[in-house]
Write a protein that holds these residues in place. Structure first.
Motif, mmCIF file in Angstrom:
data_model
loop_
_atom_site.group_PDB
_atom_site.id
_atom_site.type_symbol
_atom_site.label_atom_id
_atom_site.label_comp_id
_atom_site.label_asym_id
_atom_site.label_seq_id
_atom_site.Cartn_x
_atom_site.Cartn_y
_atom_site.Cartn_z
ATOM 1 N N UNK A 69 18.691 -34.641 29.805
ATOM 2 C CA UNK A 69 18.415 -34.948 28.400
ATOM 3 C C UNK A 69 18.949 -33.859 27.473
ATOM 4 N N UNK A 70 19.405 -34.278 26.317
ATOM 5 C CA UNK A 70 19.859 -33.315 25.308
ATOM 6 C C UNK A 70 18.637 -32.775 24.577
ATOM 7 N N UNK A 82 18.622 -21.044 21.060
ATOM 8 C CA UNK A 82 18.464 -22.236 20.234
ATOM 9 C C UNK A 82 18.162 -23.487 21.051
ATOM 10 N N UNK A 83 18.209 -23.361 22.372
ATOM 11 C CA UNK A 83 17.961 -24.511 23.241
ATOM 12 C C UNK A 83 19.188 -25.367 23.479
ATOM 13 N N UNK A 84 20.308 -24.968 22.915
ATOM 14 C CA UNK A 84 21.513 -25.770 23.056
ATOM 15 C C UNK A 84 22.245 -25.528 24.377
ATOM 16 N N UNK A 85 21.725 -24.656 25.229
ATOM 17 C CA UNK A 85 22.339 -24.472 26.545
ATOM 18 C C UNK A 85 22.235 -25.761 27.361
ATOM 19 N N UNK A 123 27.482 -15.270 22.810
ATOM 20 C CA UNK A 123 27.518 -16.679 22.441
ATOM 21 C C UNK A 123 26.617 -17.509 23.352
ATOM 22 N N UNK A 124 26.600 -17.169 24.636
ATOM 23 C CA UNK A 124 25.723 -17.903 25.545
ATOM 24 C C UNK A 124 24.255 -17.620 25.222
ATOM 25 N N UNK A 125 23.935 -16.389 24.811
ATOM 26 C CA UNK A 125 22.561 -16.071 24.397
ATOM 27 C C UNK A 125 22.150 -16.927 23.199
#
Length: 108
Positions: free
Chosen positions: A102-103, A90-93, A83-85
């Motif tokens: 920044x988001x 996706x850049x959502x880390x 899940x962390x991968x």
């Protein structure tokens, strides 16, 4: 499922379960429940059964809204390696970064 816990240091939200598109109605309700709790200071994604891009997009939108309101909210996770991968790929880390970071920028 979301649990909202009052503590001396603030209100904490904890999200668990299957965080996927198949449960999008439940996820919308989950974020609605968090939205009404303006004193939530920490949100933990705790060992979800499954997670997908749908949930990550909802989380991103929720954080955008919270930050636009000037509220402080920290997100932490107890994600497994896969899940962390997904979050990293996706850049959502960046959602797990401190409040002043920044988001990710989303283009359509």
């Amino acid at each position: 499922m979301v649990n909202i816990i009052k503590t001396p240091s603030g209100t904490k939200g904890k999200i668990t379960g299957e965080l996927t598109r198949q449960h999008d109605a439940a996820l919308v309700a989950l974020f609605g429940k968090l939205r009404t709790k303006t004193d939530v200071t920490t949100l933990t994604i705790d060992q979800p059964i499954a997670i997908d891009l749908c949930f990550l997009q909802m989380l991103w939108a929720f954080l955008q809204e919270v930050r636009a309101e000037g509220r402080a909210l920290t997100v932490s996770s107890g994600l497994n390696e896969n899940d962390f991968k997904l979050m990293k790929l996706t850049g959502f880390d960046a959602l797990l970064q401190p409040q002043n970071s920044p988001l990710p920028h989303v283009t359509h």
